[in-house]
Write a protein that holds these residues in place. Structure first.
Motif, PDB file in Angstrom:
ATOM      1  N   ALA A  39       0.831  -1.210   0.000  1.00  0.00           N
ATOM      2  CA  ALA A  39       0.000   0.000   0.000  1.00  0.00           C
ATOM      3  C   ALA A  39       0.863   1.256   0.000  1.00  0.00           C
ATOM      4  CB  ALA A  39      -0.929  -0.003   1.207  1.00  0.00           C
ATOM      5  N   HIS A  40       1.972   1.226   0.743  1.00  0.00           N
ATOM      6  CA  HIS A  40       2.863   2.390   0.767  1.00  0.00           C
ATOM      7  C   HIS A  40       3.539   2.598  -0.587  1.00  0.00           C
ATOM      8  CE1 HIS A  40       2.764   1.624   5.226  1.00  0.00           C
ATOM      9  NE2 HIS A  40       2.342   2.867   5.108  1.00  0.00           N
ATOM     10  N   ILE A  41       3.951   1.520  -1.227  1.00  0.00           N
ATOM     11  CA  ILE A  41       4.566   1.629  -2.551  1.00  0.00           C
ATOM     12  C   ILE A  41       3.544   2.149  -3.555  1.00  0.00           C
ATOM     13  CG2 ILE A  41       5.628   0.317  -4.434  1.00  0.00           C
ATOM     14  CD1 ILE A  41       7.475   0.709  -2.022  1.00  0.00           C
ATOM     15  N   ASN A  42       2.302   1.641  -3.478  1.00  0.00           N
ATOM     16  CA  ASN A  42       1.247   2.115  -4.379  1.00  0.00           C
ATOM     17  C   ASN A  42       0.976   3.604  -4.187  1.00  0.00           C
ATOM     18  OD1 ASN A  42       0.855  -0.357  -5.618  1.00  0.00           O
ATOM     19  ND2 ASN A  42      -0.725  -0.983  -4.175  1.00  0.00           N
ATOM     20  N   MET A  43       1.023   4.062  -2.943  1.00  0.00           N
ATOM     21  CA  MET A  43       0.821   5.484  -2.657  1.00  0.00           C
ATOM     22  C   MET A  43       1.920   6.325  -3.319  1.00  0.00           C
ATOM     23  SD  MET A  43       0.452   7.363   1.031  1.00  0.00           S
ATOM     24  CE  MET A  43       2.127   6.983   1.506  1.00  0.00           C
ATOM     25  N   LEU A  44       3.151   5.843  -3.259  1.00  0.00           N
ATOM     26  CA  LEU A  44       4.255   6.559  -3.913  1.00  0.00           C
ATOM     27  C   LEU A  44       4.081   6.574  -5.427  1.00  0.00           C
ATOM     28  CD1 LEU A  44       7.333   5.349  -1.839  1.00  0.00           C
ATOM     29  CD2 LEU A  44       6.358   7.644  -1.889  1.00  0.00           C
ATOM     30  N   ILE A  45       3.609   5.471  -5.993  1.00  0.00           N
ATOM     31  CA  ILE A  45       3.387   5.409  -7.441  1.00  0.00           C
ATOM     32  C   ILE A  45       2.334   6.430  -7.860  1.00  0.00           C
ATOM     33  CG2 ILE A  45       2.446   3.962  -9.293  1.00  0.00           C
ATOM     34  CD1 ILE A  45       3.857   1.577  -7.952  1.00  0.00           C
ATOM     35  N   ALA A  63      10.688   8.360  -6.908  1.00  0.00           N
ATOM     36  CA  ALA A  63      10.953   7.057  -7.527  1.00  0.00           C
ATOM     37  C   ALA A  63      12.216   6.440  -6.943  1.00  0.00           C
ATOM     38  CB  ALA A  63      11.084   7.213  -9.040  1.00  0.00           C
ATOM     39  N   THR A  64      13.214   7.253  -6.693  1.00  0.00           N
ATOM     40  CA  THR A  64      14.452   6.758  -6.089  1.00  0.00           C
ATOM     41  C   THR A  64      14.196   6.248  -4.675  1.00  0.00           C
ATOM     42  OG1 THR A  64      15.728   8.338  -7.400  1.00  0.00           O
ATOM     43  CG2 THR A  64      16.823   7.385  -5.484  1.00  0.00           C
ATOM     44  N   VAL A  65      13.418   6.982  -3.906  1.00  0.00           N
ATOM     45  CA  VAL A  65      13.055   6.546  -2.552  1.00  0.00           C
ATOM     46  C   VAL A  65      12.260   5.244  -2.627  1.00  0.00           C
ATOM     47  CG1 VAL A  65      11.588   7.096  -0.560  1.00  0.00           C
ATOM     48  CG2 VAL A  65      13.124   8.824  -1.509  1.00  0.00           C
ATOM     49  N   MET A  66      11.310   5.186  -3.560  1.00  0.00           N
ATOM     50  CA  MET A  66      10.482   3.989  -3.703  1.00  0.00           C
ATOM     51  C   MET A  66      11.347   2.767  -4.016  1.00  0.00           C
ATOM     52  SD  MET A  66       7.417   3.216  -6.376  1.00  0.00           S
ATOM     53  CE  MET A  66       8.549   3.071  -7.752  1.00  0.00           C
ATOM     54  N   LEU A  67      12.286   2.917  -4.913  1.00  0.00           N
ATOM     55  CA  LEU A  67      13.158   1.800  -5.252  1.00  0.00           C
ATOM     56  C   LEU A  67      14.026   1.386  -4.073  1.00  0.00           C
ATOM     57  CD1 LEU A  67      14.241   2.751  -8.866  1.00  0.00           C
ATOM     58  CD2 LEU A  67      12.693   0.923  -8.173  1.00  0.00           C
ATOM     59  N   GLY A  68      14.473   2.365  -3.310  1.00  0.00           N
ATOM     60  CA  GLY A  68      15.281   2.058  -2.136  1.00  0.00           C
ATOM     61  C   GLY A  68      14.498   1.324  -1.065  1.00  0.00           C
ATOM     62  N   LEU A  69      13.213   1.637  -0.931  1.00  0.00           N
ATOM     63  CA  LEU A  69      12.387   1.006   0.090  1.00  0.00           C
ATOM     64  C   LEU A  69      11.767  -0.310  -0.364  1.00  0.00           C
ATOM     65  CD1 LEU A  69      10.468   4.098   1.500  1.00  0.00           C
ATOM     66  CD2 LEU A  69      12.463   2.947   2.472  1.00  0.00           C
ATOM     67  N   SER A  70      11.634  -0.497  -1.653  1.00  0.00           N
ATOM     68  CA  SER A  70      10.896  -1.656  -2.152  1.00  0.00           C
ATOM     69  C   SER A  70      11.573  -2.981  -1.843  1.00  0.00           C
ATOM     70  CB  SER A  70      10.663  -1.530  -3.661  1.00  0.00           C
ATOM     71  OG  SER A  70      11.894  -1.555  -4.349  1.00  0.00           O
ATOM     72  N   ASP A  71      12.868  -2.985  -1.669  1.00  0.00           N
ATOM     73  CA  ASP A  71      13.548  -4.254  -1.397  1.00  0.00           C
ATOM     74  C   ASP A  71      13.853  -4.458   0.089  1.00  0.00           C
ATOM     75  OD1 ASP A  71      15.479  -2.350  -1.130  1.00  0.00           O
ATOM     76  OD2 ASP A  71      17.020  -3.415  -2.259  1.00  0.00           O
ATOM     77  N   LYS A  72      13.306  -3.621   0.955  1.00  0.00           N
ATOM     78  CA  LYS A  72      13.543  -3.753   2.389  1.00  0.00           C
ATOM     79  C   LYS A  72      12.305  -4.306   3.088  1.00  0.00           C
ATOM     80  CE  LYS A  72      16.938  -0.050   2.957  1.00  0.00           C
ATOM     81  NZ  LYS A  72      17.506  -0.250   1.684  1.00  0.00           N
ATOM     82  N   GLU A  73      12.524  -4.971   4.187  1.00  0.00           N
ATOM     83  CA  GLU A  73      11.439  -5.473   5.008  1.00  0.00           C
ATOM     84  C   GLU A  73      10.865  -4.306   5.816  1.00  0.00           C
ATOM     85  OE1 GLU A  73      10.328  -8.587   4.926  1.00  0.00           O
ATOM     86  OE2 GLU A  73      11.851  -9.103   3.434  1.00  0.00           O
ATOM     87  N   ASP A  74       9.594  -4.448   6.270  1.00  0.00           N
ATOM     88  CA  ASP A  74       8.950  -3.382   7.029  1.00  0.00           C
ATOM     89  C   ASP A  74       9.730  -2.979   8.274  1.00  0.00           C
ATOM     90  OD1 ASP A  74       6.850  -2.443   5.638  1.00  0.00           O
ATOM     91  OD2 ASP A  74       5.315  -3.643   6.642  1.00  0.00           O
ATOM     92  N   PHE A  75      10.266  -3.949   9.003  1.00  0.00           N
ATOM     93  CA  PHE A  75      10.986  -3.602  10.234  1.00  0.00           C
ATOM     94  C   PHE A  75      12.259  -2.817   9.923  1.00  0.00           C
ATOM     95  CE2 PHE A  75      12.962  -7.601   9.089  1.00  0.00           C
ATOM     96  CZ  PHE A  75      14.294  -7.428   9.411  1.00  0.00           C
ATOM     97  N   LYS A  76      12.876  -3.044   8.790  1.00  0.00           N
ATOM     98  CA  LYS A  76      14.058  -2.276   8.420  1.00  0.00           C
ATOM     99  C   LYS A  76      13.673  -0.855   8.020  1.00  0.00           C
ATOM    100  CE  LYS A  76      16.906  -6.138   6.900  1.00  0.00           C
ATOM    101  NZ  LYS A  76      17.564  -6.772   5.764  1.00  0.00           N
ATOM    102  N   ILE A  77      12.533  -0.707   7.370  1.00  0.00           N
ATOM    103  CA  ILE A  77      12.062   0.620   6.956  1.00  0.00           C
ATOM    104  C   ILE A  77      11.744   1.460   8.196  1.00  0.00           C
ATOM    105  CG2 ILE A  77      10.182   1.872   5.829  1.00  0.00           C
ATOM    106  CD1 ILE A  77      10.041  -0.478   3.834  1.00  0.00           C
ATOM    107  N   LYS A  78      11.088   0.871   9.167  1.00  0.00           N
ATOM    108  CA  LYS A  78      10.696   1.595  10.376  1.00  0.00           C
ATOM    109  C   LYS A  78      11.901   2.022  11.192  1.00  0.00           C
ATOM    110  CE  LYS A  78       6.198  -0.539  10.605  1.00  0.00           C
ATOM    111  NZ  LYS A  78       5.336  -1.525  11.240  1.00  0.00           N
ATOM    112  N   SER A  79      13.013   1.310  11.048  1.00  0.00           N
ATOM    113  CA  SER A  79      14.205   1.668  11.819  1.00  0.00           C
ATOM    114  C   SER A  79      15.052   2.740  11.137  1.00  0.00           C
ATOM    115  CB  SER A  79      15.056   0.431  12.066  1.00  0.00           C
ATOM    116  OG  SER A  79      15.600  -0.044  10.840  1.00  0.00           O
TER     117      SER A  79
END
Length: 100
Positions: free
Chosen positions: A44-50, A83-99
């Motif tokens: 849902a977060h990735i879709n929001m960025l798109i 788009a750069t942020v989205m690509l950076g976040l897309s391959d991370k797990e949720d717990f890594k993003i929150k940290s």
């Protein structure tokens, strides 16, 4: 708008602009839930960025046609940064993003 200011704004017609809008619409309709099926919150977060990227791209086209080249550039630049942020976040797990 005064005549003085109008002399600085030079509208330009973009050829095949409807094709560009169609491509932007295809981007905005893409759905990542199939990619991140195990984590719908992340999807849902990735879709929001798109969606936001699509809006910024469409705005940049319209602003360019109206003659506001600097605004069009910054809208395009913002889309690129998202788009750069989205690509950076897309391959991370949720717990890594929150940290982050």
């Amino acid at each position: 708008m005064s005549d003085y200011l109008k002399s600085y704004v030079k509208p330009i017609k973009i050829e095949n602009v409807d094709e560009y809008y169609s491509l932007i619409q295809e981007i905005s309709l893409s759905d990542t839930s199939r990619i991140f099926a195990e984590n719908l919150s992340h999807s849902a977060h990735i879709n929001m960025l798109i969606k936001e990227i699509s809006i910024l791209l469409a705005n940049s086209l319209r602003l360019y046609e109206m003659g506001y080249f600097d605004n069009a550039y910054y809208s395009l630049r913002s889309a690129n940064e998202l788009a750069t942020v989205m690509l950076g976040l897309s391959d991370k797990e949720d717990f890594k993003i929150k940290s982050l």
